[in-house]
Design a protein around this motif. Structure first.
Motif, PDB file in Angstrom:
ATOM      1  N   TYR A  43       9.229  61.301  80.713  1.00 20.32           N
ATOM      2  CA  TYR A  43       8.648  60.161  81.419  1.00 20.32           C
ATOM      3  C   TYR A  43       9.218  58.850  80.925  1.00 20.32           C
ATOM      4  O   TYR A  43       9.802  58.758  79.841  1.00 20.32           O
ATOM      5  CB  TYR A  43       7.126  60.179  81.302  1.00 20.32           C
ATOM      6  N   GLY A  45      10.016  54.439  82.608  1.00 22.35           N
ATOM      7  CA  GLY A  45      10.082  53.574  83.780  1.00 22.35           C
ATOM      8  C   GLY A  45      11.156  53.986  84.770  1.00 22.35           C
ATOM      9  O   GLY A  45      11.932  54.906  84.524  1.00 22.35           O
ATOM     10  N   ASP A 161       7.002  58.876  86.255  1.00 17.05           N
ATOM     11  CA  ASP A 161       7.024  57.487  85.786  1.00 17.05           C
ATOM     12  C   ASP A 161       5.821  57.151  84.912  1.00 17.05           C
ATOM     13  O   ASP A 161       5.840  56.177  84.187  1.00 17.05           O
ATOM     14  CB  ASP A 161       6.988  56.524  86.989  1.00 17.05           C
ATOM     15  N   TYR A 180      10.157  60.519  75.821  1.00 19.22           N
ATOM     16  CA  TYR A 180       9.951  59.225  76.436  1.00 19.22           C
ATOM     17  C   TYR A 180      11.272  58.493  76.621  1.00 19.22           C
ATOM     18  O   TYR A 180      12.093  58.445  75.694  1.00 19.22           O
ATOM     19  CB  TYR A 180       9.003  58.383  75.581  1.00 19.22           C
ATOM     20  N   PHE A 181      11.488  57.950  77.797  1.00 19.00           N
ATOM     21  CA  PHE A 181      12.671  57.146  78.074  1.00 19.00           C
ATOM     22  C   PHE A 181      12.253  55.685  78.145  1.00 19.00           C
ATOM     23  O   PHE A 181      11.719  55.250  79.153  1.00 19.00           O
ATOM     24  CB  PHE A 181      13.296  57.546  79.416  1.00 19.00           C
ATOM     25  N   PRO A 182      12.481  54.931  77.067  1.00 24.57           N
ATOM     26  CA  PRO A 182      12.086  53.528  77.124  1.00 24.57           C
ATOM     27  C   PRO A 182      13.000  52.733  78.053  1.00 24.57           C
ATOM     28  O   PRO A 182      14.125  53.138  78.319  1.00 24.57           O
ATOM     29  CB  PRO A 182      12.230  53.059  75.675  1.00 24.57           C
ATOM     30  N   GLN A 183      12.481  51.630  78.546  1.00 18.89           N
ATOM     31  CA  GLN A 183      13.280  50.764  79.408  1.00 18.89           C
ATOM     32  C   GLN A 183      14.408  50.130  78.583  1.00 18.89           C
ATOM     33  O   GLN A 183      14.259  49.898  77.399  1.00 18.89           O
ATOM     34  CB  GLN A 183      12.348  49.691  79.972  1.00 18.89           C
ATOM     35  N   ARG A 232      13.558  44.627  85.136  1.00 18.71           N
ATOM     36  CA  ARG A 232      14.321  45.382  84.131  1.00 18.71           C
ATOM     37  C   ARG A 232      14.875  46.660  84.737  1.00 18.71           C
ATOM     38  O   ARG A 232      15.361  47.519  84.037  1.00 18.71           O
ATOM     39  CB  ARG A 232      13.423  45.717  82.931  1.00 18.71           C
TER      40      ARG A 232
ATOM     41  N   LYS B 347       3.348  51.946  74.998  1.00 17.95           N
ATOM     42  CA  LYS B 347       4.795  52.021  75.247  1.00 17.95           C
ATOM     43  C   LYS B 347       5.114  51.564  76.665  1.00 17.95           C
ATOM     44  O   LYS B 347       6.078  50.839  76.888  1.00 17.95           O
ATOM     45  CB  LYS B 347       5.277  53.463  75.043  1.00 17.95           C
ATOM     46  N   ASP B 351       7.259  48.174  78.072  1.00 17.33           N
ATOM     47  CA  ASP B 351       8.414  48.277  78.963  1.00 17.33           C
ATOM     48  C   ASP B 351       8.341  47.328  80.151  1.00 17.33           C
ATOM     49  O   ASP B 351       9.284  47.233  80.922  1.00 17.33           O
ATOM     50  CB  ASP B 351       8.534  49.712  79.488  1.00 17.33           C
ATOM     51  N   THR B 353       8.278  43.843  82.326  1.00 14.26           N
ATOM     52  CA  THR B 353       9.006  42.583  82.185  1.00 14.26           C
ATOM     53  C   THR B 353       8.022  41.510  81.753  1.00 14.26           C
ATOM     54  O   THR B 353       6.801  41.715  81.801  1.00 14.26           O
ATOM     55  CB  THR B 353       9.627  42.165  83.520  1.00 14.26           C
ATOM     56  N   HIS B 408       4.427  46.902  91.283  1.00 12.60           N
ATOM     57  CA  HIS B 408       5.024  47.760  90.253  1.00 12.60           C
ATOM     58  C   HIS B 408       3.966  48.193  89.243  1.00 12.60           C
ATOM     59  O   HIS B 408       3.899  49.350  88.833  1.00 12.60           O
ATOM     60  CB  HIS B 408       6.160  47.014  89.562  1.00 12.60           C
ATOM     61  N   GLY B 411       2.036  50.819  90.712  1.00 11.56           N
ATOM     62  CA  GLY B 411       2.778  52.079  90.721  1.00 11.56           C
ATOM     63  C   GLY B 411       2.703  52.806  89.397  1.00 11.56           C
ATOM     64  O   GLY B 411       2.704  54.032  89.345  1.00 11.56           O
ATOM     65  N   LEU B 412       2.641  52.030  88.311  1.00 10.50           N
ATOM     66  CA  LEU B 412       2.548  52.645  86.986  1.00 10.50           C
ATOM     67  C   LEU B 412       1.114  53.049  86.656  1.00 10.50           C
ATOM     68  O   LEU B 412       0.830  53.529  85.566  1.00 10.50           O
ATOM     69  CB  LEU B 412       3.038  51.668  85.920  1.00 10.50           C
TER      70      LEU B 412
END
Lengths: 439, 464
Positions: A43, A45, A161, A180-183, A232, B347, B351, B353, B408, B411-412
């Protein structure tokens, strides 16, 4: 694990700034004779490389896998059939698309899976896994326990996401292993966007402007200083940076300044970048016709414009202020917005923030006649214009129309829209709104 | 893999960037070999440990319950008694494992194949009675009987199954053992037809059947309809974590023993491709680690959070899958514990903005001021604009961009729409509630780098 696998090296080169995720995933994926956890949750962003990494790693390691997107497979039947098609290498005949097997429930799916040869150590990847929650209740717990139910060494990878805690329900308590995939941060973005250099060079080939990587990096720095705080998302940033670069070098092409003159280049690009920030995610050109206000392109009849303005006033003013606003010489004071304003400030939540209120047709007509300077007879034409406004979705009706006190309406347009409409008929709308002191 | 390696080299050469690397590889050939050897050794150790953790089918404790279930099934098998029972226990305490163990024992009996049929149903996959019946038919190997006929309505199917169960008297008929996993889900089926019929057969002594339900719901009896409930034998077997049982870890000592059990390598096992010296070395290291005070503190913290064995096992799985390097260390466990205690939501917040985080902070302030009343975009927009106008350092954004940012966030799933507002409302005025706590927001603000100082201060200020 410190590893000498060339695949890892290759992946790290092709996907910069994802080293830690590559290592983590590599340890979890069933290559060689590794044992793997039954379920992995990937998961992070949007556009952080989740799907790309999982897909390319599975391909590079030559692991049997099926990747399905839950947005495409919106029912469990389609989902099961497409997974089975992929795992059994069943090719769909375009003239007569018959799936590998007809399958519309979990039990058939499991028995078909058990029937396919050589599925040990294979991987099923479900992209956009959050959709699972909107499907049948037994699907998510069933998917999470697929290994237990099938007795096959299948690994499930869910890509999503959102955080895993959103999946908790009565019947799911299995925690998968999470990656985890950080932005990407600003430096990462700069590094990745610089990889575009070859692409933009090709773009700029015809213009015979010569520049080096440093020049492009400078541009990206300027670009990110405007965009980074609002976005981002790598894909979007890449699109934006590519489409704006040609405008950046425009002065150089026209021989107005040199490549080294970064100050005048910045002066030229900064308003353009600010404008294109507006169309972020919309994928339209700033200069194109589409960007012109909808209010101008919509050519309403004269009275319809007044009706729309009246509807807006009826929606955003409370009925008890009507007398003060619209009746000439009401009481001693002439109509003034000021005391209406001072009064309304007491109320905590302004009408503007709560959205349009419904109003009756009678009130609409009353306001319409109050704001219209000339006299116009009440006739069918006016009525027809109200219904065409409803048809255009500028107004909406409330209720089923059977209520005794007549149909109620609501105005659906924004202040900016109605403001520009009012301008075309020379009507000052601010004067008649009680709550718009801040605008 | 060899092939892949070659492609890698070719790609590198094409890129023109990998030449140095190839030279280095050739030069370092010797050390590479040593490295590979070491890596191989590690791979074997890890494989063994993973096997131990993931495919361990042993079930500890519950000896009394095991015997009870075994006796129950045995009586159905040997004497043709009909029985029904429910096995109740919390999730992941080993219910299914225990039943499987008992079944394995009973399947080893000589008369099992001739005298008994086993039917396993799972509430997760047999979501209605029709599917359950279909599966039952095939597990009873009556497919061939059904094959000639048209597979008719539900009622016909059921009648057929019951007919098969009814034929023959008690002494001649084969007994059937039904295992109903996720028993509570069967209770949701329409009219509980399947349960009613099964329990009815077990009561009326037509054919010997034994029904064993497995569930985690303590109130499962209440889910049964009256007519079903009255046919159930009310024999319930509870698998509750008692003091004297080993499914829970009560002290650090217990936990350490468990860890030793899972992470110890068997010495002198030829099949595992680990030579004895390596295994001994590993075990010695493990023992040293287990004695360390710092390590015990970590484990204490872990069992303070959750003292079930399942959780400890999950933790060890994570440790092993994230294991890098040569030996297990305290740091590794500490790191994993930190990850466990980490909040994923923070976390995600980090992330966002700057703009999105500002909107979240606006929401937090809004909720403080209006006492958790729902909010809409318009309110949040105005609150943010007030802040942006007061601080020159904050970049101003177009309304459309902010609406995108708001969507957004939606969406999260950091905010969620209130259901009572209809879809007819414009999206700016749609009401939302915030799904993250003020503490999480403050934490995220503290941790994210590169945030303008005004924003950080604004987040901390209590009321604006």
């Amino acid at each position: 694990m410190m590893t000498s696998d060339p695949v890892i090296e290759f992946l790290k080169q092709s996907l910069p700034c994802r080293d830690s995720q590559i290592d983590q995933l590599y340890n979890l994926i069933p290559h060689k004779d590794h044992l793997t956890p039954p379920c992995i949750y990937v998961y992070g962003g949007a556009s952080t490389g989740k799907t790309t990494l999982v897909t390319s790693m599975l391909q590079q390691l030559e692991i049997k896998h099926a990747i399905v997107n839950l947005v495409e497979c919106y029912t469990s039947k389609i989902l099961f059939e497409s997974i089975l098609n992929k795992l059994s290498d069943h090719k769909l005949d375009p003239t007569n698309p018959v799936p590998y097997a007809r399958c519309d429930n979990l039990i058939d799916f499991i028995s078909h899976l058990q029937a396919i040869e050589g599925l040990d150590r294979s991987v099923i990847v479900l992209d956009k896994a959050e959709e699972l929650r909107n499907m049948e209740v037994n699907l998510l717990p069933g998917i999470l326990r697929i290994r237990e139910l099938t007795n096959l060494k299948i690994t499930m990878i869910l890509i999503s996401d959102i955080v895993f805690e959103k999946y908790y329900s009565k019947s799911t308590n299995i925690e998968p292993l999470k990656v985890y995939f950080p932005q990407y941060n600003k430096d990462d973005l700069l590094e990745i966007l610089t990889l575009d250099f070859d692409y933009v060079r090709k773009l700029a080939e015809e213009t015979s402007v010569d520049f080096d990587v440093e020049f492009y990096k400078n541009y990206l720095n300027l670009f990110l200083s405007v965009f980074y705080r609002a976005c981002r998302d790598l894909c979007e940033l890449r699109h934006m940076s590519r489409s704006n670069f040609m405008k950046y070098i425009q002065p150089v092409v026209q021989k107005q300044c040199s490549v080294t003159d970064s100050m005048s280049l910045w002066r030229n690009i900064s308003p353009i970048l600010k404008n294109s920030l507006e169309v972020l995610y919309l994928r339209v050109d700033v200069t194109s016709e589409q960007m012109k206000s909808a209010a101008h392109s919509l050519e309403l009849p004269y009275y319809a414009k007044y009706l729309l303005v009246a509807a807006y006033l009826a929606s955003y003013n409370s009925a008890k202020d009507d007398k003060k606003l619209f009746v000439r010489n009401a009481g001693r004071k002439s109509r003034s917005v000021r005391d209406v304003k001072t009064k309304s400030k007491v109320s905590e939540q302004l009408n503007t923030q709560l959205g349009p209120k419904p109003f009756t047709f009678d009130r609409l007509l009353a306001i319409f006649y109050a704001i219209l300077e000339e006299k116009v007879g009440f006739n069918n034409n006016l009525l027809a214009q109200v219904s065409s406004l409803v048809e255009l979705r500028l107004l909406s009706t409330i209720g089923d129309g059977t209520s005794l006190d007549g149909q109620k309406y609501k105005c659906n347009v924004s202040f900016d829209f109605v403001h520009s409409i009012a301008k075309t008929i020379g009507f000052n709308i601010r004067k008649y709104l009680s709550d718009f002191s801040h605008l | 893999m060899q092939r892949l390696y070659k492609t890698f080299l070719i790609i590198n050469i094409l890129n023109g960037s990998g030449k140095d690397k190839i030279y280095k590889l050739v030069e370092g050939g010797k050390s590479l070999q040593a490295f590979k050897k070491m890596e191989n050794k590690l791979l074997h150790i890890l494989k063994c440990l993973k096997q131990n953790l993931l495919e361990n089918k042993e079930c500890h404790g519950y000896d009394k319950e095991e015997q009870q279930i075994f006796d129950l099934l045995e009586r159905t098998l040997d004497c043709g008694e009909s029985n029904s029972a429910l096995l109740i226990g919390p999730r992941r305490c080993g219910k299914t494992l225990l039943v499987n163990k008992v079944l394995e024992r009973i399947q080893h009996k000589d008369n099992f194949d001739t005298d008994c049929i086993l039917v396993k149903l799972n509430g997760l996959i047999h979501t209605d009675d029709r599917l359950a019946l279909k599966s039952t038919t095939s597990q009873m190997q009556l497919d061939n009987v059904v094959d000639g006929k048209v597979f008719g309505t539900f009622a016909e199917n059921l009648a057929f199954l019951l007919e098969c169960l009814r034929t023959g008297d008690k002494s001649k008929s084969r007994s059937v053992i039904f295992i109903l996993d996720e028993f509570d889900l069967f209770c949701c089926h329409h009219n509980q037809t399947l349960l009613y019929n099964l329990f009815d057969v077990s009561q009326s002594a037509q054919a010997p059947i034994c029904i064993l339900g497995i569930t985690c719901r303590l109130d499962v009896i209440e889910l049964l309809e009256k007519r079903v409930k009255s046919r159930f034998s009310h024999r319930q077997i509870f698998l509750l974590p008692h003091e004297n049982q080993t499914s829970n870890v009560h002290t650090v000592g217990d936990a350490v023993n468990k860890i030793e059990y899972y992470l110890k390598l068997p010495e002198g096992n030829k099949k595992l491709q680990i030579n004895t010296a390596v295994a001994k070395q590993w075990n010695r290291n493990l023992n040293n680690l287990l004695k360390e005070k710092k390590f015990r503190n970590v484990i204490q913290r872990l069992i303070d959070l959750d003292n079930s064995e399942a959780m400890l096992k999950d933790f060890l799985v994570k440790v092993i899958f994230h294991f890098t390097g040569e030996n297990l260390t305290v740091d590794l466990f500490q790191k994993e514990l930190n990850i466990l205690e980490e909040d994923d939501m923070i976390k995600v917040l980090q992330d966002l903005t700057v703009l999105e985080l500002c909107l979240i902070i606006s929401m937090k302030h809004h909720l403080e001021i209006y006492d958790n009343n729902p909010m809409n975009f318009e309110m949040i927009y105005n609150r943010f604009m007030k802040f942006a106008n007061a601080n020159a350092g904050i970049q101003n954004f177009q309304r459309a961009v902010m609406l995108k940012a708001f969507e957004h966030i939606q969406g999260l799933e950091l905010i969620s729409m209130l259901s009572n507002t209809g879809s007819k409302v414009q999206k700016e005025y749609q009401f939302f509630k915030l799904l993250v706590t003020p503490e999480q927001i403050l934490d995220a603000v503290k941790k994210s780098s590169g945030l303008p100082t005004e924003v950080a201060q604004w987040a901390r200020s209590s009321l604006t």
